[in-house]
Design a protein around this motif. Sequence first.
Motif, PDB file in Angstrom:
ATOM      1  N   TRP A 145      44.147  38.117  37.019  1.00 63.22           N
ATOM      2  CA  TRP A 145      43.803  38.979  38.407  1.00 63.22           C
ATOM      3  C   TRP A 145      42.352  39.541  37.813  1.00 63.22           C
ATOM      4  O   TRP A 145      41.702  40.024  38.584  1.00 63.22           O
ATOM      5  CB  TRP A 145      44.807  40.065  38.479  1.00 63.22           C
ATOM      6  N   ALA A 146      42.041  39.705  36.805  1.00 64.91           N
ATOM      7  CA  ALA A 146      40.777  40.283  36.082  1.00 64.91           C
ATOM      8  C   ALA A 146      39.641  39.093  36.107  1.00 64.91           C
ATOM      9  O   ALA A 146      38.452  39.428  36.260  1.00 64.91           O
ATOM     10  CB  ALA A 146      40.714  40.949  35.117  1.00 64.91           C
ATOM     11  N   GLY A 147      40.147  38.006  35.710  1.00 66.41           N
ATOM     12  CA  GLY A 147      39.131  36.820  35.605  1.00 66.41           C
ATOM     13  C   GLY A 147      38.397  37.083  34.216  1.00 66.41           C
ATOM     14  O   GLY A 147      38.507  37.964  33.551  1.00 66.41           O
ATOM     15  N   ASP A 148      37.320  36.059  34.157  1.00 70.78           N
ATOM     16  CA  ASP A 148      36.708  35.987  32.959  1.00 70.78           C
ATOM     17  C   ASP A 148      35.445  35.321  33.049  1.00 70.78           C
ATOM     18  O   ASP A 148      35.139  34.479  32.968  1.00 70.78           O
ATOM     19  CB  ASP A 148      37.450  35.250  31.599  1.00 70.78           C
ATOM     20  N   GLN A 154      37.216  32.787  37.532  1.00 67.17           N
ATOM     21  CA  GLN A 154      37.395  33.521  38.536  1.00 67.17           C
ATOM     22  C   GLN A 154      38.637  34.343  38.619  1.00 67.17           C
ATOM     23  O   GLN A 154      39.812  33.491  38.139  1.00 67.17           O
ATOM     24  CB  GLN A 154      37.059  33.259  39.896  1.00 67.17           C
ATOM     25  N   PRO A 155      38.810  35.427  39.088  1.00 66.56           N
ATOM     26  CA  PRO A 155      40.183  36.158  39.175  1.00 66.56           C
ATOM     27  C   PRO A 155      41.023  35.353  40.171  1.00 66.56           C
ATOM     28  O   PRO A 155      40.557  34.897  41.143  1.00 66.56           O
ATOM     29  CB  PRO A 155      39.855  37.642  39.402  1.00 66.56           C
ATOM     30  N   TRP A 156      42.090  35.603  40.300  1.00 64.41           N
ATOM     31  CA  TRP A 156      43.233  35.143  41.017  1.00 64.41           C
ATOM     32  C   TRP A 156      42.920  35.984  42.393  1.00 64.41           C
ATOM     33  O   TRP A 156      42.484  37.072  42.334  1.00 64.41           O
ATOM     34  CB  TRP A 156      44.722  35.388  40.603  1.00 64.41           C
ATOM     35  N   ARG A 157      42.952  35.222  43.463  1.00 59.88           N
ATOM     36  CA  ARG A 157      42.822  35.685  44.785  1.00 59.88           C
ATOM     37  C   ARG A 157      43.942  36.624  45.328  1.00 59.88           C
ATOM     38  O   ARG A 157      44.991  36.090  45.408  1.00 59.88           O
ATOM     39  CB  ARG A 157      42.616  34.673  45.864  1.00 59.88           C
ATOM     40  N   ASP A 158      43.677  37.879  45.421  1.00 61.48           N
ATOM     41  CA  ASP A 158      44.934  38.944  45.774  1.00 61.48           C
ATOM     42  C   ASP A 158      44.324  39.860  46.839  1.00 61.48           C
ATOM     43  O   ASP A 158      43.390  39.903  46.899  1.00 61.48           O
ATOM     44  CB  ASP A 158      45.623  39.393  44.529  1.00 61.48           C
ATOM     45  N   THR A 159      45.370  40.605  47.155  1.00 60.45           N
ATOM     46  CA  THR A 159      44.891  41.642  48.150  1.00 60.45           C
ATOM     47  C   THR A 159      45.580  42.896  47.965  1.00 60.45           C
ATOM     48  O   THR A 159      46.786  42.911  47.773  1.00 60.45           O
ATOM     49  CB  THR A 159      45.427  41.215  49.621  1.00 60.45           C
TER      50      THR A 159
END
Length: 462
Positions: A145-148, A154-159
């Motif tokens: 979820w943070a990405g690098d 890219q971070p996972w797409r979440d809401t």
Amino acid sequence: MSDPLGLAIDRAAGARPIAGNTLDHHPDSAVALATMLADIAAARRWIHLENYIIRDDHTGRRFADVLAERAAAKVRVRVLYDALGSIGTSHRFWRRLRQAGVAVRAFHPLLSLHPLEVLKRDHRKLLVTDGRTAMTGGLCIGDEWAGDPARGRQPWRDTMVRVCGPAVTALDAAFGRLWLRAGDPLPDDELDADPAECGTSPVRVVAGAPARAHIYRSVQLLAASAAERLWITDAYLLAPPPLYAALLDAAKAGVDVRLLVPGASDLPVLRNFTRVGYRDLLRAGVRVYEWQGPMLHAKTLLVDRRWARVGSSNLNVSSLLTNYEMDLIAECEELSEALAAQFRRDLAYSREIVLEPRRLKLPPRLVPAPAVPQGQERAVAHKRSGYEMGAVAVVALRRVAGGLRRAIAWTAALICAGVGALLLVFPRVMSITLAVVAFWLALSFGLFAMQRRRARRADDEA
């Protein structure tokens, strides 16, 4: 004048609207994580963190550092994690938190005398600080979820939604109820916050529990009430038949029904099951989009321009009927428009799935088509991690092997053949294993029946 639909939602959700809130939309997972860390660092009385997955990675350790620092400052810090979702997190990680003064509990440990309870997982994602601010949605604590950015991931797409106002009290109370199921109750003075109104948005806090089907019944009502649009984003869509029928009926009635689901999932089998129902949906007029970026993990729903739902519940049997979940159902024009704008932006990462006719009266083929006009700028490419590449490879191999139903059938056949082979090659070991499992289940069910009998006697005597 009474609102019949609002009253129906109240009963289905087991929650009434709470007025006076501000609801901030957080569609960027990295920003949402940073906001959560800032809220934790600003806490002065208590911190309640509940999450299905808390990983022992860079992101998890960032949270551990801030939680430990707050505990050292005499803030009461409590962490509730799911024993299955966080099964890969090391004991050293939890031990470090406890040594720092953080109260840590595992929800429904896997080794239990109650096998039915093991199926009921705490799938919620919730942070409450000082009883005055809260964040909830679909985001877990982990590097996915943070990405690098340095490595192009890219971070996972979440809401997530950040809540300020009286609804925070209901969210904190929901945390307290599950904290009690894992041990002793919270102190009375840890739930005495009385947050003032800080906005104008009414929201229902839907604390889902096994067999209550609160969000299931609410989503069905919302789907049936849709007159203009019904836009759904879901990570693991496998709708039960009544909800599936509601989507078909809405589309046939002329409602703009759109589904946005992952193109490549971290659970490829579920993704294959999701695709099984595409043909009927597309024939009914539902528009289906598959996300082409990093994993799409959000769980949102938009109905017309009135209703918005954000939470942890996926539209599948596990979330709707067996898990503990947390969702918000809001009557908030600002949140609805923010979710609609994000849905449209997400289409830039997506491809619409359409039906392509075939000869010889064969079923039409599912094929991707661009979800945005050809001249429009595409989203920045995402460099997949090794984990995501593995998931993509599994999906690709299954496509090559044949149809989705056939792939699922072959998977089941291979599993059964493997179990049969083990029984033939290691008959003694396998028979002992099966016997132990059978006796364990017999003992567990027997204890469960005795407990239920005692509970009934106590109710009769009362």
